[in-house]
Write an enzyme that holds these catalytic residues in place. Sequence first.
Site, PDB file in Angstrom:
ATOM      1  N   CYS A 177     -19.256 -33.708  12.573  1.00 29.05           N
ATOM      2  CA  CYS A 177     -19.847 -33.891  13.895  1.00 29.05           C
ATOM      3  C   CYS A 177     -20.387 -35.315  14.066  1.00 29.05           C
ATOM      4  O   CYS A 177     -19.679 -36.287  13.859  1.00 29.05           O
ATOM      5  CB  CYS A 177     -20.940 -32.841  14.099  1.00 29.05           C
ATOM      6  SG  CYS A 177     -21.568 -32.697  15.774  1.00 29.05           S
ATOM      7  N   HIS A 178     -21.673 -35.454  14.424  1.00 28.57           N
ATOM      8  CA  HIS A 178     -22.288 -36.768  14.599  1.00 28.57           C
ATOM      9  C   HIS A 178     -22.579 -37.474  13.271  1.00 28.57           C
ATOM     10  O   HIS A 178     -23.067 -38.611  13.273  1.00 28.57           O
ATOM     11  CB  HIS A 178     -23.619 -36.653  15.359  1.00 28.57           C
ATOM     12  CG  HIS A 178     -23.470 -36.400  16.825  1.00 28.57           C
ATOM     13  ND1 HIS A 178     -23.530 -35.132  17.360  1.00 28.57           N
ATOM     14  CD2 HIS A 178     -23.288 -37.243  17.865  1.00 28.57           C
ATOM     15  CE1 HIS A 178     -23.393 -35.203  18.678  1.00 28.57           C
ATOM     16  NE2 HIS A 178     -23.241 -36.461  19.019  1.00 28.57           N
TER      17      HIS A 178
END
Length: 206
Positions: free
Chosen positions: A119-120
């Site tokens: 993800c991030h």
Amino acid sequence: MPGKKILMLTGEFTEEYEIFVFQQGMEAVGHTVHVVCPDKKAGDKIQTSLHDFEGHQTYIERYGHLADINKTFSEVKLEEYDAVYCAGGRGPEYIRTDKRVQAMVRHFHETSKPIFTICHGAQILMAVDGVLTGKRVGALGACEPEVRLAGGIYVDLSPTEALVDGNMVSAKGWTALAAFMRECLKVLGTEIRHSDNVPAVATRAA
């Protein structure tokens, strides 16, 4: 084979599933996961978040559970760890500016130890020169421009896929945790075998 030691980099509002599911899954097969956060000590807690898509143009964010920090940040000895894991959510956007976090990532990059990102989490890696250069990387779609500017090759994975490029494993988000963890285990050299020789389960009459 002895279990490996994995350093998990987190911050406040890191994605809940990407902490708990990864940690418990790795510990279930004998690995040690140390969850750290800048300026936090073992026994402290951080607030996690829950991100999801519900028909809006971007994800929504809700409070998750509190997560336990089980290793004091200032006491981390990088040479003791076999891999680093950058969990996603909102934590990466601010811990990536911490020079100490950048130094940790640089250690794993320069020593060619496994780097896991979801993800991030890629935001942490792109803050350190050279880490993403030439690497094929999966991450949340919003990270695509930054991945490319950092010299990486953004790969638009499906929500349940994981990607391996050398010693790096990446995925788009928490819905890919099963595939992501499976590939992380392979990179760590962990082999899980299934056997047909399952012992009978004793039953007792009521």
